[in-house]
Design a protein around this motif. Structure first.
Motif, short mmCIF file in Angstrom:
data_model
loop_
_atom_site.label_atom_id
_atom_site.label_comp_id
_atom_site.label_asym_id
_atom_site.label_seq_id
_atom_site.Cartn_x
_atom_site.Cartn_y
_atom_site.Cartn_z
N ARG A 27 -7.17 -0.08 5.63
CA ARG A 27 -5.73 0.22 5.63
C ARG A 27 -5.11 -0.10 6.99
O ARG A 27 -4.00 -0.63 7.07
CB ARG A 27 -5.50 1.68 5.26
CG ARG A 27 -4.08 1.92 4.80
CD ARG A 27 -3.95 3.17 4.01
NE ARG A 27 -2.60 3.23 3.49
CZ ARG A 27 -2.04 4.32 3.06
NH1 ARG A 27 -2.70 5.45 3.06
NH2 ARG A 27 -0.81 4.32 2.60
N GLU A 69 4.93 8.83 -5.57
CA GLU A 69 6.04 8.50 -4.70
C GLU A 69 7.20 7.91 -5.50
O GLU A 69 7.04 7.53 -6.67
CB GLU A 69 5.60 7.49 -3.63
CG GLU A 69 4.62 8.03 -2.62
CD GLU A 69 4.29 7.01 -1.53
OE1 GLU A 69 5.09 6.07 -1.32
OE2 GLU A 69 3.23 7.15 -0.90
N ASP A 125 0.75 5.71 -0.42
CA ASP A 125 -0.12 6.89 -0.36
C ASP A 125 -0.44 7.46 -1.73
O ASP A 125 -1.59 7.76 -2.03
CB ASP A 125 0.52 7.99 0.50
CG ASP A 125 0.48 7.66 1.99
OD1 ASP A 125 -0.44 6.94 2.40
OD2 ASP A 125 1.37 8.12 2.72
N ASP A 126 0.59 7.62 -2.56
CA ASP A 126 0.41 8.36 -3.79
C ASP A 126 1.24 7.73 -4.91
O ASP A 126 2.36 7.27 -4.68
CB ASP A 126 0.85 9.82 -3.59
CG ASP A 126 0.30 10.73 -4.67
OD1 ASP A 126 -0.64 11.51 -4.36
OD2 ASP A 126 0.78 10.69 -5.81
N TYR A 141 -3.34 4.91 -3.02
CA TYR A 141 -4.54 5.53 -2.45
C TYR A 141 -4.86 6.86 -3.10
O TYR A 141 -5.97 7.36 -2.95
CB TYR A 141 -4.39 5.67 -0.94
CG TYR A 141 -4.66 4.36 -0.25
CD1 TYR A 141 -5.95 3.96 0.04
CD2 TYR A 141 -3.62 3.47 0.03
CE1 TYR A 141 -6.21 2.73 0.63
CE2 TYR A 141 -3.87 2.24 0.61
CZ TYR A 141 -5.16 1.88 0.91
OH TYR A 141 -5.41 0.66 1.47
N ASN A 142 -3.91 7.45 -3.81
CA ASN A 142 -4.20 8.67 -4.55
C ASN A 142 -3.58 8.59 -5.94
O ASN A 142 -2.36 8.46 -6.08
CB ASN A 142 -3.66 9.91 -3.82
CG ASN A 142 -3.98 11.18 -4.58
OD1 ASN A 142 -5.00 11.28 -5.26
ND2 ASN A 142 -3.11 12.17 -4.49
N SER A 185 -2.25 16.05 -0.16
CA SER A 185 -1.30 15.77 0.93
C SER A 185 -1.92 15.01 2.09
O SER A 185 -1.22 14.54 2.97
CB SER A 185 -0.72 17.09 1.46
OG SER A 185 -1.76 17.94 1.92
N HIS A 186 -3.26 14.87 2.10
CA HIS A 186 -3.87 14.23 3.25
C HIS A 186 -3.69 12.72 3.18
O HIS A 186 -3.54 12.13 2.12
CB HIS A 186 -5.36 14.58 3.34
CG HIS A 186 -6.16 14.07 2.20
ND1 HIS A 186 -6.22 14.69 0.98
CD2 HIS A 186 -6.95 12.97 2.08
CE1 HIS A 186 -7.01 14.02 0.16
NE2 HIS A 186 -7.47 12.96 0.80
N THR A 187 -3.72 12.09 4.34
CA THR A 187 -3.63 10.64 4.41
C THR A 187 -4.99 10.03 4.08
O THR A 187 -6.01 10.44 4.60
CB THR A 187 -3.20 10.20 5.83
OG1 THR A 187 -1.94 10.79 6.11
CG2 THR A 187 -3.07 8.70 5.90
N VAL A 188 -4.98 9.08 3.21
CA VAL A 188 -6.22 8.49 2.72
C VAL A 188 -6.48 7.16 3.42
O VAL A 188 -5.58 6.33 3.54
CB VAL A 188 -6.16 8.27 1.19
CG1 VAL A 188 -7.48 7.73 0.68
CG2 VAL A 188 -5.79 9.56 0.49
N GLU A 196 0.83 -1.20 0.00
CA GLU A 196 0.00 0.00 0.00
C GLU A 196 0.87 1.25 0.00
O GLU A 196 1.80 1.37 0.80
CB GLU A 196 -0.93 -0.01 1.21
CG GLU A 196 -1.92 -1.17 1.18
CD GLU A 196 -2.80 -1.22 2.42
OE1 GLU A 196 -4.02 -1.09 2.27
OE2 GLU A 196 -2.26 -1.37 3.52
#
Length: 312
Positions: free
Chosen positions: A290, A111, A107-108, A259-260, A267-270, A105
Motif C-alpha cells: 500500500r 465508504e 480502506d473500507d 482493504y476491508n 476502524s484500523h488502517t489495513v 485503493e
C-alpha cells in the motif's frame, strides 16, 4: 438481464445492488454455506477444484448454469469503477491521453462510493454500450510472457500456449501480440455480452481442461495451487486481444481495491504486506504494497523503474 458475480470465500459485505450476485467459490470444499450467497457447487460445476481454479469455479458455474444478457465477474475486494469508461480503438489504443492508474485503493467498502458510479442505473448505462468491459491495462517493464516467468515456472504457460495454438490456430497472432506486449490485464475481471461469454468460457475451459488431462500437468499440490487462475489471466489477455482485433466494442475501467470487506466494520488502517524474493539471490523481504503503491503508482514510469531494479 445483467449478472455480475462477486466471488467470495468467506463472510463478506457486498454492496446492495441488484446487478451484483455474491457467489461462494469452493463451496464443495467449505464446512458451511455462506448466507445470502449462491453456491458454486450446484448443478454442473468444478467447485471441488477451487484451490487450482480459484475464481474460475464461479465463471464455470455461471457458464453452465445461469442465463443472462451480460455476464460479469468481480472479486469480494475488487470492483470495477464506472466513473469513466476508456474506449479502445481498433488498433487496441485507449481513446485518452490521460495517464490513468489501473486501480484505486480504499480502506473500507462502506465508504462513500458515489464518485465511482456504482449505482445500478449508471453501471447499466455503461455496460450496454459495449460488447466487453475489463480492467484498465497496466504497463509493466517487461513482456507479459516474461512477467509470468518472473513469478512462476514457465512450463505450464508454455504448455497451455502450445495447446492453444494447436487447437485454435486462428489465435496464433493474438498469442504473439499479447505475450510480447508490455500492457497486462490482471484479475480475471470483466463483463461480456452473452454470446461473447459463451464463446470465451467454452474456449478457456477447453484449453485448461486439456492441460489438466495432459501428462505435463503437475502432480505436486504446491505446484498446482492457484495455477489455473494465473494461467487464465494470461489467456484472457489473448482472447481480449483477438476479439478486439476482430471488431468487438470494448472499454477499460480502473478497479477499486477495498482493504476491508468484513461484515463487521473495523476502524484500523489495513496494510498489504507481501513477501518478495530478490533474484538472483534467495533473500526475501516484506513490503507493505500500500505504501509502495502511493509512492510508485501502478503503470507509472516510477513503478516501471522500480521493477527494472528489482525484477529483471
Amino acid at each position: 438481464m445483467i449478472k455480475i458475480f462477486v466471488a467470495c470465500h468467506k463472510p463478506t459485505y457486498v454492496l446492495d445492488n441488484k446487478l451484483l450476485y455474491p457467489i461462494q467459490v469452493g463451496a464443495a470444499l467449505a464446512k458451511e454455506r455462506l448466507p445470502g450467497m449462491l453456491p458454486d457447487d450446484d448443478g454442473d460445476n468444478i467447485s471441488s477444484k477451487n484451490r487450482i481454479y480459484c475464481e474460475l469455479t464461479a465463471q464455470y458455474w455461471a457458464w453452465r448454469n445461469c442465463e443472462a444478457e451480460y455476464y460479469g465477474f468481480f472479486h469480494y475486494r475488487r470492483y470495477l469503477s464506472f466513473a469513466e469508461a476508456y474506449e479502445v480503438d481498433p488498433r487496441g489504443k485507449l481513446r485518452t491521453k490521460k495517464n490513468i492508474c489501473p486501480y484505486i485503493e480504499l480502506d473500507d467498502i462502506r465508504e462513500d462510493l458515489s464518485a465511482y458510479k456504482l449505482q445500478e442505473s449508471m453501471m447499466e448505462e455503461v455496460i450496454r454500450n459495449y460488447d466487453m468491459i475489463t480492467v484498465l491495462r497496466e504497463r509493466i517493464n517487461v513482456s507479459v510472457y516474461k512477467q509470468y516467468c518472473q513469478y512462476h515456472d514457465s512450463r505450464p504457460l508454455d504448455t497451455v500456449l502450445h495447446i492453444l495454438n494447436e487447437k485454435y490456430p486462428q489465435y496464433q497472432k493474438a498469442v504473439q501480440t499479447y505475450m510480447d506486449s508490455r500492457d497486462i490485464y490482471y484479475m480475471n475481471m470483466f463483463i461480456m455480452k452473452r454470446s461473447l461469454y459463451m464463446e470465451y468460457a467454452s474456449w478457456l475451459f477447453d484449453i485448461l481442461e486439456t492441460y489438466e488431462r495432459s501428462e505435463a500437468f503437475p502432480q505436486n499440490e504446491y505446484e498446482v495451487n492457484r495455477l489455473m487462475g494465473y494461467l487464465a489471466e494470461r489467456l484472457f489477455g489473448v482472447f481480449y486481444t483477438y476479439q478486439r482485433e476482430h471488431g468487438i466494442t470494448c472499454a477499460e475501467l480502473p478497479y477499486l481495491k477495498f482493504y476491508n470487506t468484513d461484515l463487521e466494520q473495523t476502524s484500523h488502517t489495513v496494510g498489504n504486506i507481501r513477501v518478495f524474493q530478490l533474484k538472483p539471490t534467495k533473500l526475501k523481504i516484506k513490503i507493505d504494497m500500500r505504501k509502495v503503491n502511493k509512492m510508485f503508482p501502478a503503470g507509472s514510469k516510477r513503478r516501471i523503474l522500480l521493477r527494472n531494479i528489482f525484477l529483471r
